[in-house]
Design an enzyme around this catalytic site. Structure first.
Site, PDB file in Angstrom:
ATOM      1  N   ASN A 161      50.086 -36.129 -28.837  1.00 29.28           N
ATOM      2  CA  ASN A 161      49.342 -37.085 -28.009  1.00 29.28           C
ATOM      3  C   ASN A 161      48.828 -36.398 -26.747  1.00 29.28           C
ATOM      4  O   ASN A 161      49.457 -35.489 -26.197  1.00 29.28           O
ATOM      5  CB  ASN A 161      50.162 -38.341 -27.691  1.00 29.28           C
ATOM      6  N   ILE A 162      47.646 -36.844 -26.323  1.00 30.66           N
ATOM      7  CA  ILE A 162      46.983 -36.253 -25.160  1.00 30.66           C
ATOM      8  C   ILE A 162      46.563 -37.390 -24.225  1.00 30.66           C
ATOM      9  O   ILE A 162      45.684 -38.189 -24.583  1.00 30.66           O
ATOM     10  CB  ILE A 162      45.750 -35.424 -25.588  1.00 30.66           C
ATOM     11  N   GLU A 163      47.244 -37.464 -23.101  1.00 30.82           N
ATOM     12  CA  GLU A 163      46.921 -38.489 -22.116  1.00 30.82           C
ATOM     13  C   GLU A 163      46.045 -37.868 -21.034  1.00 30.82           C
ATOM     14  O   GLU A 163      46.039 -36.643 -20.859  1.00 30.82           O
ATOM     15  CB  GLU A 163      48.217 -39.038 -21.498  1.00 30.82           C
ATOM     16  N   CYS A 183      46.299 -40.560 -29.598  1.00 35.77           N
ATOM     17  CA  CYS A 183      47.622 -40.437 -30.219  1.00 35.77           C
ATOM     18  C   CYS A 183      47.701 -39.169 -31.074  1.00 35.77           C
ATOM     19  O   CYS A 183      46.682 -38.661 -31.572  1.00 35.77           O
ATOM     20  CB  CYS A 183      47.889 -41.630 -31.126  1.00 35.77           C
ATOM     21  N   GLU A 230      48.730 -38.829 -34.081  1.00 32.71           N
ATOM     22  CA  GLU A 230      48.259 -39.030 -35.461  1.00 32.71           C
ATOM     23  C   GLU A 230      46.751 -38.818 -35.550  1.00 32.71           C
ATOM     24  O   GLU A 230      46.238 -38.218 -36.485  1.00 32.71           O
ATOM     25  CB  GLU A 230      48.581 -40.459 -35.936  1.00 32.71           C
ATOM     26  N   CYS A 266      50.580 -46.814 -33.769  1.00 29.37           N
ATOM     27  CA  CYS A 266      49.873 -47.958 -33.178  1.00 29.37           C
ATOM     28  C   CYS A 266      48.842 -48.511 -34.158  1.00 29.37           C
ATOM     29  O   CYS A 266      48.516 -47.892 -35.180  1.00 29.37           O
ATOM     30  CB  CYS A 266      49.200 -47.543 -31.868  1.00 29.37           C
ATOM     31  N   CYS A 307      45.723 -46.273 -34.958  1.00 28.79           N
ATOM     32  CA  CYS A 307      46.040 -45.177 -35.892  1.00 28.79           C
ATOM     33  C   CYS A 307      46.261 -45.709 -37.302  1.00 28.79           C
ATOM     34  O   CYS A 307      45.867 -45.066 -38.278  1.00 28.79           O
ATOM     35  CB  CYS A 307      47.259 -44.405 -35.411  1.00 28.79           C
TER      36      CYS A 307
HETATM   37  N1  THU Z   1      51.503 -42.513 -29.117  1.00 28.32           N
HETATM   38  C1  THU Z   1      51.258 -41.643 -30.145  1.00 28.32           C
HETATM   39  O1  THU Z   1      50.810 -40.511 -29.934  1.00 28.32           O
HETATM   40  N2  THU Z   1      51.527 -42.050 -31.398  1.00 28.32           N
HETATM   41  C2  THU Z   1      52.111 -43.228 -31.712  1.00 28.32           C
HETATM   42  O2  THU Z   1      52.415 -43.471 -32.878  1.00 28.32           O
HETATM   43  C3  THU Z   1      52.356 -44.229 -30.672  1.00 28.32           C
HETATM   44  C4  THU Z   1      51.964 -43.852 -29.305  1.00 28.32           C
HETATM   45  C5  THU Z   1      51.308 -42.022 -27.759  1.00 28.32           C
HETATM   46  C6  THU Z   1      50.203 -42.649 -26.979  1.00 28.32           C
HETATM   47  C7  THU Z   1      50.702 -42.451 -25.561  1.00 28.32           C
HETATM   48  O3  THU Z   1      50.370 -41.137 -25.144  1.00 28.32           O
HETATM   49  C8  THU Z   1      52.207 -42.520 -25.677  1.00 28.32           C
HETATM   50  O4  THU Z   1      52.492 -42.263 -27.036  1.00 28.32           O
HETATM   51  C9  THU Z   1      52.796 -43.844 -25.264  1.00 28.32           C
HETATM   52  O5  THU Z   1      52.158 -44.887 -25.868  1.00 28.32           O
END
Ligand code: THU
Length: 134
Positions: free
Chosen positions: A41-43, A52, A54, A85, A88
């Protein structure tokens, strides 16, 4: 030799950029021809542009020309296993179909789901219906 998707997803998770949620996720997506694409995941500062793990794995694979998939493994550090989520789930359904979804945590917990189980009524023309039906 069986490909260790969990290990690859765990390694990808180490690359996560998650300073806002502090929730690092790694994913490893296996194609039907035995190639693995990983993602984390990249925020970013505008929160809403977060991607996310995935989807990063999926888009990497798609941009490399892959179209057929077998399985995705997702790793988090959550004592309770966490599920992908909604966004995804929709994209996994559209681009991968009803593949196996392996959910793993760093504590050794594991569970297996299928995309159809996670998203029984996706946005998909096959689910369109006449008013009054269903
Ligand atoms: N996130 C994912 O990368 N995959 C998931 O299946 C659920 C959520 C990430 C998004 C965000 O960066 C962090 O997790 C919290 O929601």
């Amino acid at each position: 030799m069986e490909i260790d998707l969990e290990k690859l997803a765990r390694q990808a998770r180490n690359n996560a950029i998650a300073p806002f949620s502090n929730f690092q996720v790694g994913a490893a997506l296996l194609t039907t021809d035995g190639i693995v694409f990983t993602g984390c995941n990249i925020e970013n500062a505008t929160f809403g542009l977060t991607v996310c793990a995935e989807r990063v794995a999926l888009f990497k694979a798609i941009s490399e020309g892959k179209r057929e998939f077998k399985k995705i493994t997702i790793v988090t550090d959550s004592s309770k296993l966490s599920l992908p989520c909604g966004a995804c789930r929709q994209l996994l359904w559209e681009f991968c179909g009803d593949i196996e979804v392996e959910i793993v945590n760093l504590q050794g917990g594991v569970a297996f789901k299928r995309v159809k189980e996670l998203l029984p009524l996706p946005f998909d023309k096959s689910n369109f219906f006449e008013p009054g039906d269903k």
